[in-house]
Motif scaffolding. Sequence first.
Motif, PDB file in Angstrom:
ATOM      1  N   ASP A   1       0.829  -1.206   0.000  1.00  0.00           N
ATOM      2  CA  ASP A   1       0.000   0.000   0.000  1.00  0.00           C
ATOM      3  C   ASP A   1       0.869   1.264   0.000  1.00  0.00           C
ATOM      4  OD1 ASP A   1      -2.340  -1.483  -0.029  1.00  0.00           O
ATOM      5  OD2 ASP A   1      -2.464  -1.571   2.154  1.00  0.00           O
ATOM      6  N   ASP A   2       1.969   1.241   0.773  1.00  0.00           N
ATOM      7  CA  ASP A   2       2.895   2.379   0.749  1.00  0.00           C
ATOM      8  C   ASP A   2       3.462   2.567  -0.651  1.00  0.00           C
ATOM      9  OD1 ASP A   2       2.664   2.713   3.554  1.00  0.00           O
ATOM     10  OD2 ASP A   2       4.235   1.221   3.900  1.00  0.00           O
ATOM     11  N   TYR A   3       3.874   1.459  -1.231  1.00  0.00           N
ATOM     12  CA  TYR A   3       4.478   1.443  -2.566  1.00  0.00           C
ATOM     13  C   TYR A   3       3.499   1.965  -3.621  1.00  0.00           C
ATOM     14  CZ  TYR A   3       5.912  -1.191  -6.832  1.00  0.00           C
ATOM     15  OH  TYR A   3       6.228  -1.600  -8.107  1.00  0.00           O
ATOM     16  N   ALA A   4       2.250   1.494  -3.555  1.00  0.00           N
ATOM     17  CA  ALA A   4       1.246   1.877  -4.546  1.00  0.00           C
ATOM     18  C   ALA A   4       0.891   3.357  -4.463  1.00  0.00           C
ATOM     19  CB  ALA A   4      -0.008   1.025  -4.367  1.00  0.00           C
ATOM     20  N   ASN A   5       1.065   3.946  -3.293  1.00  0.00           N
ATOM     21  CA  ASN A   5       0.704   5.353  -3.100  1.00  0.00           C
ATOM     22  C   ASN A   5       1.873   6.307  -3.273  1.00  0.00           C
ATOM     23  OD1 ASN A   5      -2.111   5.047  -2.514  1.00  0.00           O
ATOM     24  ND2 ASN A   5      -1.554   4.200  -0.513  1.00  0.00           N
TER      25      ASN A   5
ATOM     26  N   PRO B   1       4.409   8.725  -5.174  1.00  0.00           N
ATOM     27  CA  PRO B   1       4.318   9.515  -6.410  1.00  0.00           C
ATOM     28  C   PRO B   1       5.241   8.923  -7.480  1.00  0.00           C
ATOM     29  CG  PRO B   1       5.611  10.674  -4.751  1.00  0.00           C
ATOM     30  CD  PRO B   1       5.018   9.486  -4.060  1.00  0.00           C
ATOM     31  N   ASP B   2       4.831   9.035  -8.724  1.00  0.00           N
ATOM     32  CA  ASP B   2       5.636   8.511  -9.828  1.00  0.00           C
ATOM     33  C   ASP B   2       6.821   9.440 -10.064  1.00  0.00           C
ATOM     34  OD1 ASP B   2       6.692   7.394 -12.076  1.00  0.00           O
ATOM     35  OD2 ASP B   2       4.911   7.653 -13.339  1.00  0.00           O
TER      36      ASP B   2
ATOM     37  N   ARG C   1      -3.994  -4.490 -10.501  1.00  0.00           N
ATOM     38  CA  ARG C   1      -2.793  -4.084  -9.761  1.00  0.00           C
ATOM     39  C   ARG C   1      -1.535  -4.773 -10.270  1.00  0.00           C
ATOM     40  NH1 ARG C   1      -3.540  -4.080  -3.398  1.00  0.00           N
ATOM     41  NH2 ARG C   1      -3.334  -6.339  -3.699  1.00  0.00           N
TER      42      ARG C   1
END
Length: 203
Positions: free
Chosen positions: A24-28, A30-31, A107
Motif C-alpha cells: 500500500d505504501d508502494y502503490a501510493n 508519487p511517480d 494491480r
Amino acid sequence: MSEEKPNDKKKQPEIIRESYVTYDDYANMPDDGNRYEIADGRLELMSGPGGLHQVISKTLSDTITQTCSQDYIILTAPFDVILSQIEVRQPDLIIVHRSRKSIITRRGIEGSPDVVVEILSPSTRRRDKLDKIKSYAKYEVPEYWIVDPDSYSLELYLLRENGVYELADLFNADEPVISPRLTCLSFTMNDIIAVVKDTLDWA
C-alpha cells in the motif's frame, strides 16, 4: 557480451528506505520515473535495463508466445508480481497458465506465477542468483529461469518439496529448452542468439 560499461559492474540495487514498507505504501508513492521492488519490506531502487537485456527479453517473450500462447499468458516487465504485502517483484518475464488467469488483476499479478524469468546484468547478477531465488522459493513459484547474456545459457530451477530450488537443467547452444510445465516450448538458445545478433550489430 553485455553492453554495460566496466564501472557499472559494481553497482547494486539501492535500498532507498530502511523503514518497513508495504504494498500500500508502494502503490501510493508519487511517480518519480524510477522502478522499485519491495524485498522483505524494504524498498529497493532498480537499475535501468540495457539494450542487450531488452532485446533478449523481447526475443524470449516473442519466441515463447509463438508456441505457448494457447495455454499460457506471457507478460513482461515492468509489471508488479505481488507475492505478499511486503514482497513485490518485477521479473523480466512472467508466465501464467490460462487456468490461473484470475491472479492477473488491475494491480498486477496477485500470487505466484507458474514461471518467472530473470535476465542477468552486471548490476543484478547477485540479486537474481541469491536474493530473488530465495524470494521466489519462499513464495512457491514452481519454476525459475535465469538467462545469462554473457554465455547465452538458460538455467532452469524447479521448486522441490523442501521449499528449495534445485538446478534441474542448463541449456546452451542447440540443446532444446525443455520445461516440465511448459511442454509447448520449441526453441534453443542459438535461436535466441540468432535473433539478437540480427537485431544488434554489436551483440
